[in-house]
Design an enzyme around this catalytic site. Structure first.
Site, short mmCIF file in Angstrom:
data_model
loop_
_atom_site.label_atom_id
_atom_site.label_comp_id
_atom_site.label_asym_id
_atom_site.label_seq_id
_atom_site.Cartn_x
_atom_site.Cartn_y
_atom_site.Cartn_z
N ARG A 264 -70.21 93.51 34.28
CA ARG A 264 -70.88 94.55 35.05
C ARG A 264 -70.68 94.28 36.53
NH1 ARG A 264 -76.60 94.97 31.62
NH2 ARG A 264 -75.59 95.29 29.58
N ARG A 279 -78.14 87.31 37.25
CA ARG A 279 -77.42 88.57 37.41
C ARG A 279 -75.98 88.26 37.80
NH1 ARG A 279 -79.90 93.40 37.79
NH2 ARG A 279 -81.85 92.37 38.34
N GLU A 351 -86.63 89.84 32.19
CA GLU A 351 -86.06 90.48 31.00
C GLU A 351 -84.97 89.62 30.36
OE1 GLU A 351 -83.05 94.12 29.91
OE2 GLU A 351 -84.28 94.35 31.72
N SER A 354 -83.58 93.99 25.76
CA SER A 354 -84.07 95.35 25.81
C SER A 354 -83.69 96.01 24.49
CB SER A 354 -83.42 96.09 26.99
OG SER A 354 -84.06 97.30 27.26
N ARG A 392 -79.19 84.10 30.12
CA ARG A 392 -80.60 84.08 30.51
C ARG A 392 -81.41 83.16 29.59
NH1 ARG A 392 -82.60 89.78 33.19
NH2 ARG A 392 -80.83 90.01 34.62
#
Length: 431
Positions: A264, A279, A351, A354, A392
């Protein structure tokens, strides 16, 4: 995409639901406004087409009558030629309007499920529960822990690829691999998923099928000279394994788990999480995907969520469960639960998974259908969720299992995957 039949029959209710997402439906040039205008245009063109067909039938009948009576039908034949030209021009307009309408539909997000709480953004999400005791002592950030142990190297990652990349070494690299294998084994052996290994490159049709395009093209890595992209999540190729297919009802549910690297650009995150592994432009993830009968979508969402939770609890990582409000839903989701893991260095939850039901939204876009009880093809419902984001999870382990001597304990369930290693210590060689 949204149901075009519902748009025509229930536009007002759909517009109100989209407003709860924060969508400005009346803004000039908005996808919703364009879709309504183009739908009206299509209906007008359809009426004109029906009128032309009636005219063609009338003139054709008149030609037959005149020829049968031996009368001159040249005027009617000329009119028939004019009607044919008008019909051809109208057909071209109809095709153009249809293409524009379909493109507008691709830019409209999913309709929130009626059970989704209304809210403007993440500040109005609902915390449903917490699990585990959050660590409250002073813990270094994961980048300091990892660099101190010699298992995490950001400088080399930047040298090789640029900012937001990292290199894992020794026990760090093995921990990443151990997490991948533990997650896949758990989902395949205990939760009933079929493991698949899929390409990390997807073409435009595949990216469009799950909703990444056209909306989020700026956040995707496009291959130079090709209309193809590095995948942002395994959801993209795994869901699209069934694009343009008609399944039998007895094939449902279909459940797949997959490991992939994910890419990403993080185009909209300038200044956020610039340090560490939270990130990054490239990260590893184990994804869960289900294709189910639309009537069982929310039941399946609870099922999928429990599988992601099982990983966190097996690793003994404190977390909280959050029900996303309408303003924080992802583009393709009708309902989403987030799992957030405790990071003691930040004194907050972040997070890590999800889990979403997309209803029939992706099924319509990707052409994934099943035959219902009367044999009529219907769009399947799709679900997806991280099971979990591996990087993460590694971050959470470094911080939650950090010891005051600088070492990091290995969660018990991972020790068999780490060759029996119980602790990562500075300077040790971890083969």
């Amino acid at each position: 995409m949204i149901d075009r039949k519902a748009l025509r029959s229930n536009a007002a209710a759909m517009e109100e639901a989209l407003k709860k997402r924060g969508l400005n439906t009346v803004a000039e040039g908005s996808a919703w406004a364009k879709a309504l205008l183009l739908d009206a245009k299509q209906r007008k063109l359809k009426t004109e087409s029906e009128n032309l067909q009636a005219e063609r039938n009338r003139v054709s009948k008149l030609i037959g009558q005149k020829k049968g009576a031996g009368e001159d039908a040249s005027a009617e034949l000329k009119r028939m030629g004019e009607v044919a030209k008008e019909a051809k021009a109208l057909d071209a307009k109809a095709k153009e309007a249809e293409a524009a309408f379909n493109f507008a539909l691709l830019e409209i997000p999913n309709i929130p499920h009626e059970s989704v709480p209304e809210g403007k953004d993440e500040s109005e999400n609902q915390e449903l529960k917490t699990w585990g005791a959050p660590r409250t002592d002073e813990v270094p950030a994961h980048w300091d822990i990892g660099e101190g142990l010699g298992i995490l190297d950001f400088d080399t990652g930047a040298k090789l690829a640029g900012s937001r990349f990292s290199v894992l070494k020794g026990a760090g690299a093995r921990l990443e691999r151990a997490l991948m294998q533990f997650m896949l084994d758990t989902h395949a052996d205990k939760h009933g998923y079929e493991e698949v290994w899929v390409p990390a490159i997807a073409n435009r049709k595949t990216m469009t099928g799950t909703g990444q395009l056209p909306k989020f093209e700026d956040d995707a890595y496009r291959l130079d000279g090709e209309d193809a992209f590095l995948i942002p999540t395994a959801e993209v190729p795994v869901t699209n394994m069934y694009q343009d297919s008609i399944l039998e009802a007895e094939q449902l549910p279909i459940k797949h788990c997959a490991y992939t690297p994910c890419f990403r650009r993080e185009a909209g995150s300038a200044g956020r999480d610039t340090r560490g592994m939270i990130r990054q432009h490239q990260f590893d993830k184990v994804e869960l995907v289900q294709l189910v009968h639309p009537d069982t979508a929310l039941e399946a969402l609870d099922d999928l969520l429990s599988h992601a939770i099982a990983i966190l609890e097996a690793l003994e990582l404190p977390y909280r469960l959050v029900n996303l409000c309408s303003g924080d839903l992802g583009f393709a989701a009708e309902k989403t639960f987030d799992l957030e893991v405790w990071l003691p260095s930040q004194n907050t939850y972040r997070e890590i998974s999800s889990c979403s039901s997309c209803g029939q939204f992706q099924g319509r876009r990707a052409g994934i259908r099943f035959r219902d009880d009367v044999g009529k093809p219907q769009a399947v419902a799709t679900l997806n969720g991280s099971g979990l984001a591996i990087g993460r999870t590694l971050v959470a382990i470094l911080e939650n299992y950090w010891q005051e001597d600088g070492s990091v304990l290995i969660p018990k369930v991972l020790q068999p995957y780490m060759g029996g290693l119980e602790k990562i210590v500075k300077g040790a060689h971890h083969a």
